[in-house]
Design a protein around this motif. Sequence first.
Motif, PDB file in Angstrom:
ATOM      1  N   VAL A  51       0.808  -1.218   0.000  1.00 38.71           N
ATOM      2  CA  VAL A  51       0.000   0.000   0.000  1.00 38.71           C
ATOM      3  C   VAL A  51       0.842   1.269   0.000  1.00 38.71           C
ATOM      4  O   VAL A  51       0.349   2.331  -0.387  1.00 38.71           O
ATOM      5  N   GLN A  52       2.103   1.177   0.422  1.00 40.15           N
ATOM      6  CA  GLN A  52       2.893   2.404   0.494  1.00 40.15           C
ATOM      7  C   GLN A  52       4.380   2.100   0.512  1.00 40.15           C
ATOM      8  O   GLN A  52       4.828   1.138   1.129  1.00 40.15           O
ATOM      9  N   TYR A  53       5.137   2.939  -0.199  1.00 42.88           N
ATOM     10  CA  TYR A  53       6.591   2.924  -0.166  1.00 42.88           C
ATOM     11  C   TYR A  53       7.084   4.231   0.449  1.00 42.88           C
ATOM     12  O   TYR A  53       6.399   5.250   0.397  1.00 42.88           O
ATOM     13  N   VAL A  54       8.288   4.200   0.957  1.00 46.66           N
ATOM     14  CA  VAL A  54       8.901   5.439   1.439  1.00 46.66           C
ATOM     15  C   VAL A  54      10.403   5.367   1.230  1.00 46.66           C
ATOM     16  O   VAL A  54      11.023   4.323   1.400  1.00 46.66           O
ATOM     17  N   GLN A  55      10.967   6.496   0.821  1.00 48.92           N
ATOM     18  CA  GLN A  55      12.409   6.691   0.822  1.00 48.92           C
ATOM     19  C   GLN A  55      12.671   7.958   1.626  1.00 48.92           C
ATOM     20  O   GLN A  55      12.006   8.984   1.420  1.00 48.92           O
ATOM     21  N   ALA A  56      13.617   7.881   2.546  1.00 43.34           N
ATOM     22  CA  ALA A  56      13.829   9.016   3.441  1.00 43.34           C
ATOM     23  C   ALA A  56      15.296   9.124   3.825  1.00 43.34           C
ATOM     24  O   ALA A  56      16.084   8.195   3.631  1.00 43.34           O
ATOM     25  N   ILE A  70      -0.265   3.811  -2.806  1.00 40.72           N
ATOM     26  CA  ILE A  70      -0.858   3.237  -4.010  1.00 40.72           C
ATOM     27  C   ILE A  70      -2.173   3.919  -4.365  1.00 40.72           C
ATOM     28  O   ILE A  70      -2.497   4.079  -5.540  1.00 40.72           O
ATOM     29  N   GLU A  71      -2.940   4.331  -3.359  1.00 38.49           N
ATOM     30  CA  GLU A  71      -4.229   4.960  -3.618  1.00 38.49           C
ATOM     31  C   GLU A  71      -4.144   6.480  -3.690  1.00 38.49           C
ATOM     32  O   GLU A  71      -4.841   7.104  -4.493  1.00 38.49           O
ATOM     33  N   SER A  72      -3.301   7.087  -2.864  1.00 40.34           N
ATOM     34  CA  SER A  72      -3.304   8.542  -2.722  1.00 40.34           C
ATOM     35  C   SER A  72      -2.249   9.252  -3.545  1.00 40.34           C
ATOM     36  O   SER A  72      -2.295  10.468  -3.688  1.00 40.34           O
ATOM     37  N   GLY A  73      -1.270   8.534  -4.043  1.00 40.92           N
ATOM     38  CA  GLY A  73      -0.218   9.165  -4.810  1.00 40.92           C
ATOM     39  C   GLY A  73       0.982   9.521  -3.961  1.00 40.92           C
ATOM     40  O   GLY A  73       1.281   8.883  -2.959  1.00 40.92           O
ATOM     41  N   LEU A  74       1.690  10.563  -4.376  1.00 45.00           N
ATOM     42  CA  LEU A  74       2.975  10.915  -3.776  1.00 45.00           C
ATOM     43  C   LEU A  74       2.808  12.032  -2.752  1.00 45.00           C
ATOM     44  O   LEU A  74       2.015  12.954  -2.932  1.00 45.00           O
ATOM     45  N   LEU A 222      -2.574  15.606   9.058  1.00 47.06           N
ATOM     46  CA  LEU A 222      -2.808  14.216   9.431  1.00 47.06           C
ATOM     47  C   LEU A 222      -3.993  13.584   8.713  1.00 47.06           C
ATOM     48  O   LEU A 222      -4.509  12.566   9.133  1.00 47.06           O
ATOM     49  N   GLN A 223      -4.426  14.157   7.605  1.00 47.32           N
ATOM     50  CA  GLN A 223      -5.622  13.653   6.938  1.00 47.32           C
ATOM     51  C   GLN A 223      -5.332  13.069   5.560  1.00 47.32           C
ATOM     52  O   GLN A 223      -6.250  12.875   4.767  1.00 47.32           O
ATOM     53  N   ASP A 224      -4.072  12.775   5.266  1.00 48.17           N
ATOM     54  CA  ASP A 224      -3.724  12.447   3.900  1.00 48.17           C
ATOM     55  C   ASP A 224      -3.535  10.961   3.613  1.00 48.17           C
ATOM     56  O   ASP A 224      -4.303  10.373   2.874  1.00 48.17           O
ATOM     57  N   PHE A 225      -2.506  10.361   4.204  1.00 48.10           N
ATOM     58  CA  PHE A 225      -2.160   8.996   3.818  1.00 48.10           C
ATOM     59  C   PHE A 225      -2.717   8.012   4.844  1.00 48.10           C
ATOM     60  O   PHE A 225      -2.249   7.942   5.961  1.00 48.10           O
ATOM     61  N   ARG A 226      -3.686   7.240   4.447  1.00 53.75           N
ATOM     62  CA  ARG A 226      -4.249   6.208   5.309  1.00 53.75           C
ATOM     63  C   ARG A 226      -4.657   5.039   4.409  1.00 53.75           C
ATOM     64  O   ARG A 226      -4.724   5.157   3.205  1.00 53.75           O
ATOM     65  N   PHE A 227      -4.914   3.907   4.987  1.00 50.75           N
ATOM     66  CA  PHE A 227      -5.365   2.763   4.201  1.00 50.75           C
ATOM     67  C   PHE A 227      -6.332   1.944   5.045  1.00 50.75           C
ATOM     68  O   PHE A 227      -6.322   2.014   6.269  1.00 50.75           O
TER      69      PHE A 227
END
Length: 248
Positions: A51-56, A70-74, A222-227
Amino acid sequence: MRRFATIFSVVGLLALVGPAFAAEPVGALPATKQPASSRIDGVFVVNQRIVQYVQAEQAADRFHAVFVNIESGLMEVVTIGNRVYFRRNQETRWKSTTLDQALKDNIPGAIAGQDQIPQENVTIVRVGDADVNQMPTTQYQVLLDVTKLPPGSELEAYKADAFIGKSDNYLHKLQFTVRSPDAQAGPVEVIGLNVYSAFDTPVAIGAPPDSLVEPMGARDVLQDFRFPGAAVVPLWARPAVGESLVVP
């Protein structure tokens, strides 16, 4: 930030964490050192679906991450002290807010470390030697006794695997698995994996230009990336996936 093609190699590391055969019980996880800077590659999986990747990358009080949901974009996030900047997808303008430390630690930029592993009602075992990015580490597995959780908890299982460097005592990899029912999504298994590298390599993290920044309310961050099913993630694991993933 490198291209996201490199993150797919992280997915293969999920298969490296398995049952602890002939494991040696230990009383506690060994202490780890905090590097001056590091790189983090992460992936989050729900019911065997990525559902989500991260590079940091992080250094001192600065943090820069690019999340691909995957659903919300970048989403790109920069934190400097208690100031947070973020933008979505192809936006050229940034939103910014000031958060207290407790809230900042739970925005989608927070990356779990060893301090997010539960310390009570657990069994800890030394699994054995393992290489992470060709570096020798020792794998420890933490199993939570869910029967000792407070009444009302529906958590069915929790385990975490920490890979600690033999020569540097840095945390090189952390994986957690959480299983619990969810009223809407049904049975849910959440797997989070972070791989840490490039320790103590100089990192330059700066704020976006003032001309491209506009203010935003703290809670809006806090309302952006959730699954679906993210609410099953226990409090101590939430920094691994971002508090925004579990906000109602």
